[in-house]
Design a protein around this motif. Structure first.
Motif, PDB file in Angstrom:
ATOM      1  N   GLN A 128      -4.255   7.565   5.102  1.00 39.06           N
ATOM      2  CA  GLN A 128      -5.318   7.884   4.165  1.00 39.06           C
ATOM      3  C   GLN A 128      -6.615   7.109   4.352  1.00 39.06           C
ATOM      4  N   CYS A 165       0.079   6.057   3.514  1.00 40.63           N
ATOM      5  CA  CYS A 165       0.538   7.151   4.367  1.00 40.63           C
ATOM      6  C   CYS A 165       1.114   8.267   3.515  1.00 40.63           C
ATOM      7  N   VAL A 166       0.854   9.481   3.948  1.00 44.60           N
ATOM      8  CA  VAL A 166       1.407  10.643   3.264  1.00 44.60           C
ATOM      9  C   VAL A 166       2.042  11.573   4.293  1.00 44.60           C
ATOM     10  N   ALA A 172       0.850  -1.195   0.000  1.00 41.98           N
ATOM     11  CA  ALA A 172       0.000   0.000   0.000  1.00 41.98           C
ATOM     12  C   ALA A 172       0.885   1.244   0.000  1.00 41.98           C
ATOM     13  N   LEU A 173       1.355   1.612  -1.176  1.00 45.97           N
ATOM     14  CA  LEU A 173       2.285   2.740  -1.286  1.00 45.97           C
ATOM     15  C   LEU A 173       1.645   4.084  -0.953  1.00 45.97           C
ATOM     16  N   GLN A 174       0.343   4.202  -1.113  1.00 48.53           N
ATOM     17  CA  GLN A 174      -0.330   5.473  -0.882  1.00 48.53           C
ATOM     18  C   GLN A 174      -1.062   5.532   0.462  1.00 48.53           C
ATOM     19  N   GLN A 232       2.199  14.954   5.758  1.00 46.47           N
ATOM     20  CA  GLN A 232       1.222  16.039   5.748  1.00 46.47           C
ATOM     21  C   GLN A 232       1.853  17.421   5.875  1.00 46.47           C
TER      22      GLN A 232
END
Length: 86
Positions: free
Chosen positions: A42, A14-15, A10-12, A17
């Motif tokens: 996310q 965490c972002v 799951a590359l997306q 912020q």
């Protein structure tokens, strides 16, 4: 790595912020402050186990903050896989 181990990637999930400066010249205390609340997750996690993969871990500030965000989002367990420790 995920494909070889037959686990989802799951590359997306965490972002970052907020933009944070590079940590190469920072002390351990400055790194902790720099990473404080730097990540957002996310989607809610429902007790899943999440693995953080990092190439090099120095003080652990980044993975600690990331793990904290994942736990707050509902991860049941967070593990850290590191290739090298500086």
């Amino acid at each position: 790595m995920g494909k070889q181990l037959h686990i989802p990637l799951a590359l997306q999930l965490c972002v970052r912020q907020r933009d944070t400066p590079h940590q190469t010249e920072l002390s351990a205390k400055q790194r902790r402050k720099n990473m404080h609340n730097a990540f957002a997750v996310q989607k809610p996690l429902n007790g899943e186990t999440v693995a953080i993969v990092d190439d090099v871990m120095t003080t652990g500030s980044t993975v600690n903050e990331l793990a904290k965000a994942l736990k707050q989002a509902g991860a049941g367990r967070v593990v850290v896989w590191v290739c090298a420790r500086a």
